[in-house]
Write an enzyme that holds these catalytic residues in place. Structure first.
Site, PDB file in Angstrom:
ATOM      1  N   SER A 102       5.026   1.675   7.905  1.00 22.44           N
ATOM      2  CA  SER A 102       4.530   0.604   7.026  1.00 22.44           C
ATOM      3  C   SER A 102       5.625   0.147   6.447  1.00 22.44           C
ATOM      4  O   SER A 102       6.510   0.715   5.775  1.00 22.44           O
ATOM      5  CB  SER A 102       3.522   1.442   5.905  1.00 22.44           C
ATOM      6  OG  SER A 102       2.329   1.402   6.521  1.00 22.44           O
ATOM      7  N   ASP A 125      -0.225  -7.647   0.979  1.00 16.11           N
ATOM      8  CA  ASP A 125       0.433  -6.295   1.194  1.00 16.11           C
ATOM      9  C   ASP A 125       1.800  -6.227   1.124  1.00 16.11           C
ATOM     10  O   ASP A 125       2.615  -6.036   1.746  1.00 16.11           O
ATOM     11  CB  ASP A 125      -0.028  -5.703   2.544  1.00 16.11           C
ATOM     12  CG  ASP A 125       0.132  -4.241   2.823  1.00 16.11           C
ATOM     13  OD1 ASP A 125       0.590  -3.459   1.612  1.00 16.11           O
ATOM     14  OD2 ASP A 125      -0.255  -3.925   3.806  1.00 16.11           O
ATOM     15  N   SER A 163       2.168  -3.933   7.968  1.00 14.72           N
ATOM     16  CA  SER A 163       0.773  -3.755   7.130  1.00 14.72           C
ATOM     17  C   SER A 163       0.207  -2.643   7.359  1.00 14.72           C
ATOM     18  O   SER A 163       0.083  -1.339   6.886  1.00 14.72           O
ATOM     19  CB  SER A 163       0.185  -4.945   6.791  1.00 14.72           C
ATOM     20  OG  SER A 163      -1.074  -4.504   5.886  1.00 14.72           O
ATOM     21  N   GLY A 221       4.003   5.718   8.968  1.00 10.29           N
ATOM     22  CA  GLY A 221       5.212   5.755   8.475  1.00 10.29           C
ATOM     23  C   GLY A 221       6.021   4.529   9.015  1.00 10.29           C
ATOM     24  O   GLY A 221       7.152   4.394   8.275  1.00 10.29           O
ATOM     25  N   HIS A 274       0.963  -1.216   0.006  1.00 10.43           N
ATOM     26  CA  HIS A 274      -0.033   0.214   0.019  1.00 10.43           C
ATOM     27  C   HIS A 274       1.015   1.182  -0.025  1.00 10.43           C
ATOM     28  O   HIS A 274       0.443   2.249  -0.152  1.00 10.43           O
ATOM     29  CB  HIS A 274      -0.858  -0.014   1.149  1.00 10.43           C
ATOM     30  CG  HIS A 274      -0.133  -0.159   2.509  1.00 10.43           C
ATOM     31  ND1 HIS A 274       0.162  -1.069   3.300  1.00 10.43           N
ATOM     32  CD2 HIS A 274       0.263   1.418   3.012  1.00 10.43           C
ATOM     33  CE1 HIS A 274       0.598  -0.296   4.208  1.00 10.43           C
ATOM     34  NE2 HIS A 274       0.776   0.771   4.396  1.00 10.43           N
TER      35      HIS A 274
END
Length: 457
Positions: A321, A238, A336, A319, A208
């Site tokens: 991720s 993801d 994720s 941030g 994402h």
């Protein structure tokens, strides 16, 4: 007297130039000899569910989904396997693990989650197989309306009493806004693990974080380009791939950053176990630890549904991720999303690394060795219950060069790890040697002209 001084100066200059040539040659030879080779790589196939997740997963696979309902690490550190009959329990005991008799099997769990997945999608919900309580848990965050929650509760009631409904505070969101930060017009994420297809090297991060074609930088000004997103999967999964500018990762490609100028050497890849203590690193919240609470979790983010996730009680913030999840130097997943933050706590979900590597047909780049590694770094304001085996992040090392530094030619030449300094010394020495020879020739020519002029007037 003056001529004698000149001869001494010329001789010293020539000796210094020759010495510089020898020194520069030695520096170049040393730099070439110490140039790191291609990083070692571990194929994802070495982390199959049968052997990468410990004896519990192997026993579950051996006994089958109709006689088991998952496994986890018990409070005493022993492997616990949920079983539905005494014969299966005897097999578990013989393997040195602890059996736990339960009513519902993994087949029941799979049927329940399949029914939930076929119901109308409700963003802000998630469901998980809770091995320890032998239940399927359905969660709804603060964005889920009463009508939607009521409809989903009716679906759960139709499945059976082993489905538990829970409302939670906060919202389930992807952690797009730290591993090291990478930035693009899509937002800020964290670098996960370095991977390779045998020819090029990539950053594996969250899917994402940005669509294909997103350009990533390591600085806010957009001057230090890291690479470009070349593939991935989101929603559904993801994960995504950032191809390094130039095709190669930096020095210490088998190391993940954990903050404070430190990193952890990555030595392998595996699937986690429920109850296992894990560590997560991100550029927003640094190094945090927690416990794996569920596997094969489905989360309905606002952007879409992602399945097969790992759930943990470790916190994360925007941030973080794409940041790496690991334990004892073994890579497990990339961040994720989740709910909550690192002040009040929360739940965080991870994309399993083995699944991403299998789908992409890639290998994880690992550190070539742990010799000389320092003690494990401490997590900052660690959360969660530590597993009895007192797991650590892994062997500590420097984070120098984890991301490539698109520096100028001058700074590259000045880097003592490269051949540049040696070449500069050799070049300067050659210039000095040629200059000393030219100066002597010029002085001899002037002396001859003076002598010729004196003789012929």
């Amino acid at each position: 007297m003056r001529h004698a001084r000149r001869r001494v100066v010329r001789r010293v200059t020539r000796l210094a130039a020759v010495g510089g040539l020898l020194l520069g040659g030695t520096m170049v030879t040393h730099a070439v000899a110490s140039e790191p080779g291609t990083p070692d790589a571990v194929p994802f196939s070495t982390a199959s569910p049968a052997d990468a997740s410990g004896p519990g997963a192997g026993l579950v696979q051996r006994l089958g989904t109709s006689r088991t309902a998952g496994s986890w690490v018990g409070e005493d550190g022993r492997t616990v396997v949920a079983v539905t009959d005494e014969e299966a329990a005897a097999v578990v005991r013989a393997a040195g693990a602890e059996p736990r008799m339960v009513r519902h099997s993994m087949d029941d769990f799979d049927s329940a989650t399949k029914t939930l997945s076929s119901a109308p999608r409700v963003p802000g919900t998630a469901w998980m197989k809770d091995y320890r309580s032998n239940q399927v848990v359905v969660r709804g965050d603060s964005t889920v309306s009463e009508d939607d929650w009521s409809s989903l509760t009716e679906v759960a009631d139709g499945i059976g009493d082993f489905v538990r409904m829970e409302r939670i505070g906060g919202t389930f969101t992807t952690r797009l806004a730290g591993g090291l930060p990478v930035l693009s017009t899509a937002g800020r994420c964290s670098a996960g693990f370095n991977v390779t297809d045998g020819r090029r090297e990539f950053i594996l991060t969250a899917g994402h974080c940005g669509p294909q074609g997103s350009v990533w930088f390591s600085d806010d000004g957009g001057r230090k380009k890291v690479g470009t997103t070349v593939g991935g999967s989101f929603p559904g999964d993801d994960y995504s791939l950032i191809a390094y500018e130039g095709g190669k990762a930096g020095e210490n490609a088998g190391v993940v950053a954990v903050g404070g100028g430190k990193g952890v050497r990555i030595t392998g890849v595996a699937d986690p176990t429920v109850g296992q203590r894990i560590f997560r690193s991100g550029s927003t919240s640094g190094l945090r630890d927690g416990e794996v609470t569920a596997l094969d979790v489905t989360v309905n983010y606002p952007e879409g549904t992602v399945g097969g996730l790992i759930e943990s009680d470790v916190c994360a913030e925007p941030g973080d991720s794409g940041g790496p999840m690991f334990s004892m130097g073994i890579a497990l997943g990339v961040t994720s999303g989740g709910s909550g933050d690192c002040r009040s706590g929360g739940v965080t979900y991870f994309q399993p690394l083995t699944k991403a590597l299998a789908d992409l047909d890639l290998k994880l780049i690992v550190a070539p060795g742990t010799d000389g590694g320092g003690p494990s770094p401490e997590p900052s304001q660690a959360q969660g219950v530590a597993a009895p085996d007192a797991a650590t992040p892994g062997s500590s090392t420097s984070v120098r060069g984890i991301l490539p530094d698109p520096s100028t030619l001058v700074s590259r030449l000045a880097d003592p790890r490269n051949v540049g300094p040696g070449l500069l010394v050799m070049g300067g020495s050659l210039v000095a040697l040629v200059a000393s020879r030219w100066i002597r020739a010029e002085q001899d020519r002037k002396a001859y002209r003076r002598q010729y002029s004196a003789l012929w007037g």
